[in-house]
Design a protein around this motif. Structure first.
Motif, PDB file in Angstrom:
ATOM      1  N   HIS A  36     -13.741  -1.070   2.264  1.00  0.00           N
ATOM      2  CA  HIS A  36     -14.627  -1.624   3.296  1.00  0.00           C
ATOM      3  C   HIS A  36     -15.077  -3.048   2.955  1.00  0.00           C
ATOM      4  O   HIS A  36     -16.063  -3.526   3.500  1.00  0.00           O
ATOM      5  N   SER A  37     -14.326  -3.689   2.044  1.00  0.00           N
ATOM      6  CA  SER A  37     -14.592  -5.084   1.636  1.00  0.00           C
ATOM      7  C   SER A  37     -16.065  -5.329   1.313  1.00  0.00           C
ATOM      8  O   SER A  37     -16.662  -6.286   1.808  1.00  0.00           O
TER       9      SER A  37
ATOM     10  N   SER B 139      -2.601  -0.001   5.286  1.00  0.00           N
ATOM     11  CA  SER B 139      -2.619   1.115   4.327  1.00  0.00           C
ATOM     12  C   SER B 139      -3.879   1.957   4.511  1.00  0.00           C
ATOM     13  O   SER B 139      -4.945   1.457   4.858  1.00  0.00           O
ATOM     14  N   SER B 140      -3.707   3.251   4.288  1.00  0.00           N
ATOM     15  CA  SER B 140      -4.800   4.181   4.587  1.00  0.00           C
ATOM     16  C   SER B 140      -5.771   4.275   3.419  1.00  0.00           C
ATOM     17  O   SER B 140      -5.470   3.862   2.296  1.00  0.00           O
ATOM     18  N   TYR B 141      -6.929   4.850   3.690  1.00  0.00           N
ATOM     19  CA  TYR B 141      -7.948   5.054   2.653  1.00  0.00           C
ATOM     20  C   TYR B 141      -7.358   5.882   1.505  1.00  0.00           C
ATOM     21  O   TYR B 141      -7.515   5.555   0.317  1.00  0.00           O
ATOM     22  N   ASP B 142      -6.652   6.947   1.890  1.00  0.00           N
ATOM     23  CA  ASP B 142      -6.145   7.860   0.857  1.00  0.00           C
ATOM     24  C   ASP B 142      -5.071   7.208  -0.014  1.00  0.00           C
ATOM     25  O   ASP B 142      -4.950   7.513  -1.203  1.00  0.00           O
TER      26      ASP B 142
ATOM     27  N   LEU C  49     -15.578   2.617  -6.099  1.00  0.00           N
ATOM     28  CA  LEU C  49     -14.809   1.367  -6.080  1.00  0.00           C
ATOM     29  C   LEU C  49     -13.822   1.361  -4.909  1.00  0.00           C
ATOM     30  O   LEU C  49     -13.650   0.348  -4.221  1.00  0.00           O
ATOM     31  N   VAL C  50     -13.174   2.503  -4.674  1.00  0.00           N
ATOM     32  CA  VAL C  50     -12.240   2.608  -3.547  1.00  0.00           C
ATOM     33  C   VAL C  50     -12.988   2.306  -2.251  1.00  0.00           C
ATOM     34  O   VAL C  50     -12.529   1.522  -1.413  1.00  0.00           O
TER      35      VAL C  50
END
Ligand code: ADP
Ligand code: ASP
Ligand code: MG
Length: 423
Positions: free
Chosen positions: A55-56, A107-110, A49-50
């Protein structure tokens, strides 16, 4: 005061949650803190899900529905009524709101990971707590993020003991003394008040953090195996139970890949001499394994086979034919450290250095970028690291494990043999 930890496998279905209740009802009375992970493999789904959110991708809605229906099936199976279900639904709505909003580009991936993935633990504990209250096992749900204070390093936060311990002691301990408390593993909060996570499979570690801060008399982690065995029973059908281990032995086994205990779990317990029990939730009457200080040398002659899959092998050679000695080693270790990669086995010769590690593409590329100006770098994937403790000269068992695979690296110390294998 005791701490129990129930992992994903122990709460993977309605039937599994009912079994947790049976395990709990058979325990002696006394103050108890229960740490629980996300249900089944839901953390893997939340990771998808993240990725979809970040990545829309259109798939995000489908994945969310999957997460929702998985939990709904469990709550229905537990006959949790609509009135009690609303708290679970609220969390799902909160998650839905996050993924429906446009992502903040800065905002970052993490950071997004730590915003989304903790919902697995939050929902799981809500369901378990609600069900237990419903059947008369009175407990209180607590948000671990109010107590486990960490550095703000997303996905691999370090506990800030000086902040967390007084908080747990002053505010959580009195609650646990009054009533059984259920809380989440794996999650915490940074000093910036944002969610953090402690690294995959980190709930065992959370149990140890709470136990340390509460001065608990013991920690029990409930697993789908009899205890710590001399090999993963999924891989070795002749694996036997190890009834007792010293903290040091347990740290070694966990560090090299005995994934039944998260490697960071032991240190806080060792520091306060808190025994760790690893027991079966399938047959709680079995004694399991106890990890204690004075259980030293219990492994004795027991050979242990520990397997770590998905290893990459890197070969680093100096471009100018300079020796791989202190200065070059410093550059190499710095690069690993900067890329955030842990070395699992290394070997060096006059002008080359080889090492194996487990890292995702991003980190591996970062490592290669850091090394390439000074060194020739080659790497390949698909290796398995086998660590054998108390290695004996009996080749039969080892040959069975190695089978037809080639040995890419080999290292022997007085207590362990390590082989990097490839098909
Ligand atoms: P949790 O449900 O707490 O997440 P895990 O799945 O992480 O539990 O850990 C339990 C699993 O660890 C077992 O199912 C088993 O396959 C695996 N395992 C790996 N090494 C060992 C070992 N040496 N002894 C027992 N189990 C092991
Ligand atoms: N739910 C997290 C994971 O799957 C933490 C844990 O289970 O220990 O990694
Ligand atoms: Mg786990």
């Amino acid at each position: 005061m005791r701490v129990f930890k129930f992992g994903g496998a122990s709460v993977k279905s309605a039937e599994a949650v009912r079994n947790v209740a049976h395990v709990l009802q058979r325990q002696s009375d006394g103050p108890l803190l229960i740490v629980t992970s996300a249900m089944g493999k839901i953390t893997n789904k939340l990771e998808l899900l993240v990725d979809a959110y970040f990545h829309s991708k259109e798939t995000k809605k489908m994945i969310l529905e999957d997460v929702r229906s998985f939990h709904q099936e469990i709550t229905a199976g537990l006959q949790i009524d609509e009135f009690d279900y609303y708290e679970v639904e609220n969390l799902l709505i909160e998650l839905e709101c996050i993924i429906e909003k446009k992502r903040d580009e800065s905002s970052s991936y993490d950071t997004e990971y730590d915003r989304i993935v903790p919902f697995g633990e939050l929902i799981s504990t809500k369901i378990v707590s609600t069900y237990l209250n419903k059947i008369g096992y009175k407990n209180r749900w607590i948000d671990a993020r109010n107590f486990v204070i960490t550095t703000s390093k997303n996905r691999a936060a370090n506990v800030l003991w000086d902040e967390s311990v007084p908080l747990i002691n002053s505010s959580l301990k009195p609650l646990v003394e009054r009533q059984t408390v259920i809380t989440q593993g794996f999650i915490g909060r940074g000093l910036n008040h944002k969610n953090t996570t402690l690294g995959r499979e980190g709930s065992d570690y959370s149990a140890a953090i709470f136990a340390y801060a509460l001065d608990a008399e013991s920690v029990t982690i409930w697993k789908d195996v009899d205890g710590v065995m001399n090999g993963d029973p999924r891989r070795f059908d002749d694996a036997v139970l190890i009834p007792k281990l010293s903290y040091n032995e347990a740290i070694e086994l966990a560090y090299y890949g005995a994934s039944v205990i998260h490697p960071k779990t032991i240190q806080p317990l060792k520091n306060k001499d808190i025994p760790l029990y690893v027991k079966s939730f399938i047959d709680p009457s079995m004694p399991g394994t106890v990890v204690l200080e004075n259980a030293s040398r219990t492994l004795n002659e027991t050979q242990c086979y520990i397997v770590k899959e998905n290893q990459s092998l890197i070969k680093i050679a100096s471009k100018d034919f300079s020796f791989i000695v202190e200065d070059n080693l410093e550059l190499i270790f710095n690069a690993f450290n900067k890329a955030g990669i842990q070395l699992n086995l290394m070997q060096n010769s006059a002008i080359s250095f080889m090492a194996c590690f487990n890292a995702d593409e991003l980190k591996r590329n970062a490592l290669i970028d850091l090394l390439e100006s000074k060194f020739d770098v080659e790497w390949s994937m698909g290796y398995t690291l086998l660590t054998v403790f108390n290695y004996s000269d009996d080749k039969n068992q080892l040959d069975k494990v190695v089978a037809s695979r080639k040995i890419a690296l080999e290292q022997k110390s007085s207590s362990a043999l390590q082989l990097l294998l490839v098909d």
